[in-house]
Design a protein around this motif. Structure first.
Motif, PDB file in Angstrom:
ATOM      1  N   SER A  40      -7.929 -11.211   3.721  1.00 24.31           N
ATOM      2  CA  SER A  40      -8.603 -12.243   2.932  1.00 24.31           C
ATOM      3  C   SER A  40      -7.997 -12.292   1.533  1.00 24.31           C
ATOM      4  N   VAL A  41      -8.074 -13.461   0.912  1.00 23.68           N
ATOM      5  CA  VAL A  41      -7.547 -13.601  -0.447  1.00 23.68           C
ATOM      6  C   VAL A  41      -8.198 -12.589  -1.382  1.00 23.68           C
ATOM      7  N   GLU A  42      -9.522 -12.422  -1.256  1.00 19.14           N
ATOM      8  CA  GLU A  42     -10.235 -11.526  -2.159  1.00 19.14           C
ATOM      9  C   GLU A  42      -9.743 -10.092  -2.039  1.00 19.14           C
ATOM     10  N   ARG A  43      -9.420  -9.663  -0.833  1.00 17.13           N
ATOM     11  CA  ARG A  43      -9.016  -8.264  -0.631  1.00 17.13           C
ATOM     12  C   ARG A  43      -7.545  -8.004  -0.944  1.00 17.13           C
ATOM     13  N   THR A  44      -6.814  -9.035  -1.350  1.00 16.53           N
ATOM     14  CA  THR A  44      -5.460  -8.776  -1.852  1.00 16.53           C
ATOM     15  C   THR A  44      -5.491  -8.289  -3.292  1.00 16.53           C
ATOM     16  N   LYS A  45      -6.610  -8.478  -3.975  1.00 21.03           N
ATOM     17  CA  LYS A  45      -6.693  -8.144  -5.396  1.00 21.03           C
ATOM     18  C   LYS A  45      -6.813  -6.636  -5.612  1.00 21.03           C
ATOM     19  N   VAL A  46      -6.314  -6.181  -6.765  1.00 23.98           N
ATOM     20  CA  VAL A  46      -6.417  -4.766  -7.127  1.00 23.98           C
ATOM     21  C   VAL A  46      -6.694  -4.682  -8.614  1.00 23.98           C
ATOM     22  N   ASP A  47      -7.561  -3.774  -8.992  1.00 26.70           N
ATOM     23  CA  ASP A  47      -7.860  -3.585 -10.415  1.00 26.70           C
ATOM     24  C   ASP A  47      -6.590  -3.205 -11.175  1.00 26.70           C
TER      25      ASP A  47
ATOM     26  N   ILE B  46       0.074  -0.230  18.921  1.00 25.92           N
ATOM     27  CA  ILE B  46       0.849  -1.329  18.353  1.00 25.92           C
ATOM     28  C   ILE B  46       1.068  -1.148  16.855  1.00 25.92           C
ATOM     29  N   ASN B  47       0.040  -0.722  16.143  1.00 27.57           N
ATOM     30  CA  ASN B  47       0.075  -0.702  14.685  1.00 27.57           C
ATOM     31  C   ASN B  47       0.322   0.672  14.079  1.00 27.57           C
ATOM     32  N   GLY B  48       0.242   1.710  14.896  1.00 27.92           N
ATOM     33  CA  GLY B  48       0.568   3.049  14.437  1.00 27.92           C
ATOM     34  C   GLY B  48      -0.481   3.678  13.542  1.00 27.92           C
ATOM     35  N   PRO B  49      -0.253   4.917  13.112  1.00 25.06           N
ATOM     36  CA  PRO B  49      -1.223   5.620  12.268  1.00 25.06           C
ATOM     37  C   PRO B  49      -1.432   4.936  10.920  1.00 25.06           C
ATOM     38  N   ALA B  50      -0.396   4.297  10.381  1.00 25.24           N
ATOM     39  CA  ALA B  50      -0.567   3.599   9.100  1.00 25.24           C
ATOM     40  C   ALA B  50      -1.534   2.439   9.238  1.00 25.24           C
ATOM     41  N   GLY B  51      -1.440   1.724  10.341  1.00 24.46           N
ATOM     42  CA  GLY B  51      -2.345   0.608  10.564  1.00 24.46           C
ATOM     43  C   GLY B  51      -3.798   1.038  10.624  1.00 24.46           C
ATOM     44  N   MET B  52      -4.037   2.217  11.138  1.00 27.22           N
ATOM     45  CA  MET B  52      -5.406   2.736  11.244  1.00 27.22           C
ATOM     46  C   MET B  52      -5.988   3.084   9.879  1.00 27.22           C
ATOM     47  N   GLN B  53      -5.141   3.185   8.861  1.00 30.43           N
ATOM     48  CA  GLN B  53      -5.581   3.608   7.526  1.00 30.43           C
ATOM     49  C   GLN B  53      -5.908   2.442   6.605  1.00 30.43           C
TER      50      GLN B  53
ATOM     51  N   ILE C 299       0.839  -1.200   0.000  1.00 30.64           N
ATOM     52  CA  ILE C 299       0.000   0.000   0.000  1.00 30.64           C
ATOM     53  C   ILE C 299       0.874   1.249   0.000  1.00 30.64           C
ATOM     54  N   VAL C 300       1.957   1.206   0.743  1.00 28.95           N
ATOM     55  CA  VAL C 300       2.912   2.323   0.722  1.00 28.95           C
ATOM     56  C   VAL C 300       3.424   2.549  -0.693  1.00 28.95           C
TER      57      VAL C 300
ATOM     58  N   ASP D 151     -14.601   3.000   2.003  1.00 29.87           N
ATOM     59  CA  ASP D 151     -14.225   3.666   0.750  1.00 29.87           C
ATOM     60  C   ASP D 151     -13.162   4.741   0.948  1.00 29.87           C
ATOM     61  N   ASP D 152     -13.090   5.308   2.154  1.00 30.45           N
ATOM     62  CA  ASP D 152     -12.142   6.383   2.411  1.00 30.45           C
ATOM     63  C   ASP D 152     -10.785   5.887   2.911  1.00 30.45           C
ATOM     64  N   SER D 153     -10.635   4.579   3.084  1.00 36.08           N
ATOM     65  CA  SER D 153      -9.339   4.066   3.527  1.00 36.08           C
ATOM     66  C   SER D 153      -8.298   4.314   2.446  1.00 36.08           C
ATOM     67  N   VAL D 154      -7.052   4.345   2.833  1.00 29.26           N
ATOM     68  CA  VAL D 154      -6.001   4.613   1.842  1.00 29.26           C
ATOM     69  C   VAL D 154      -5.998   3.590   0.706  1.00 29.26           C
ATOM     70  N   PRO D 155      -6.041   2.276   1.002  1.00 27.38           N
ATOM     71  CA  PRO D 155      -6.015   1.327  -0.125  1.00 27.38           C
ATOM     72  C   PRO D 155      -7.150   1.542  -1.123  1.00 27.38           C
ATOM     73  N   ASN D 156      -8.346   1.834  -0.615  1.00 23.93           N
ATOM     74  CA  ASN D 156      -9.507   1.967  -1.497  1.00 23.93           C
ATOM     75  C   ASN D 156      -9.608   3.333  -2.159  1.00 23.93           C
ATOM     76  N   SER D 157      -8.725   4.242  -1.792  1.00 30.05           N
ATOM     77  CA  SER D 157      -8.737   5.573  -2.416  1.00 30.05           C
ATOM     78  C   SER D 157      -7.691   5.711  -3.513  1.00 30.05           C
ATOM     79  N   LEU D 158      -6.896   4.671  -3.730  1.00 33.36           N
ATOM     80  CA  LEU D 158      -5.767   4.792  -4.653  1.00 33.36           C
ATOM     81  C   LEU D 158      -6.099   4.430  -6.092  1.00 33.36           C
TER      82      LEU D 158
END
Length: 207
Positions: free
Chosen positions: A159-166, A107-114, A65-66, A119-126
């Motif tokens: 989950s396997v499904e959420r590793t996918k990206v268009d 434990i997970n820091g600000p990046a973990g919270m994102q 994601i980074v 829809d507004d999460s970083v992965p889903n906004s890219l």
């Protein structure tokens, strides 16, 4: 996330044997947000590649994601291929469930919270990727508690499904849990295949 560059030592050594100049770069995954990590640390890692071309990337989990964030802002002319291991490319339900639990952010820091699935999460906004990406997802778990928060199959974190990206070029599932993807011999073989040929080894490994 919450690990050092040494978690990629075996992967680095194996790719070095293949003749790659490897930069195994550590970054502060639990003290900065994704934008800060991408802006500062990926650029530094790329600069350490000096004049090498093409520049390929192998990432694990948050690292994918980074990198997507970095490449949404700038795309090196020498960009080659990208392999992502267990990336939460559509976020993770684990974050949705635990983000308000005391201690999760510590434990997970600000990046973990994102890394949620909204829809507004970083992965889903890219948005889609527009460069060669191969995704390796795990389907085994050593964390049955977290797996209960996830749609099966999963690797205990994503989950396997959420590793996918268009836009991805290839996607494969291996029976490995999230923390061990980068050490697994089959995963390493798949990484080598994608970096060399732009595809995974389905026929050879019976997938």
């Amino acid at each position: 996330m919450a690990r050092t560059e040494h978690s990629m030592d075996k992967m680095s050594a194996e790719l070095s044997k293949e003749g790659y100049l490897v930069v195994n770069y550590g970054y502060p995954s639990t003290s900065e947000n994704i934008d800060e990590i991408a802006t500062t640390h990926v650029a530094k890692a790329v600069s350490e590649c000096e004049n090498a071309a093409p520049v390929n990337f192998v990432t694990h989990s948050l690292g994918g994601i980074v990198l997507r964030k970095y490449l949404s802002m700038t795309k090196p002319e020498t960009l080659g291929r990208v392999v992502m291991l267990g990336p939460p490319n559509q976020g993770s339900e684990v974050v949705d469930t635990l983000k308000n639990v005391p201690g999760f952010k510590l434990i997970n820091g600000p990046a973990g919270m994102q890394l949620g699935t909204d829809d507004d999460s970083v992965p889903n906004s890219l948005g889609p990727v527009a460069y060669p990406v191969g995704v390796i997802a795990g389907s085994a778990t050593i964390n049955p508690i977290l797996s209960q928060m996830l749609p099966n199959p999963d690797d205990g974190k994503v989950s396997v499904e959420r590793t996918k990206v268009d836009g991805m070029s290839d996607h494969i599932v291996v029976p490995v849990s999230h923390p061990f993807l980068m050490h697994n011999p089959e995963v390493i073989a798949q990484v080598k295949s994608f970096l060399k040929a732009g595809k995974f080894l389905r026929d050879e490994l019976g997938r």
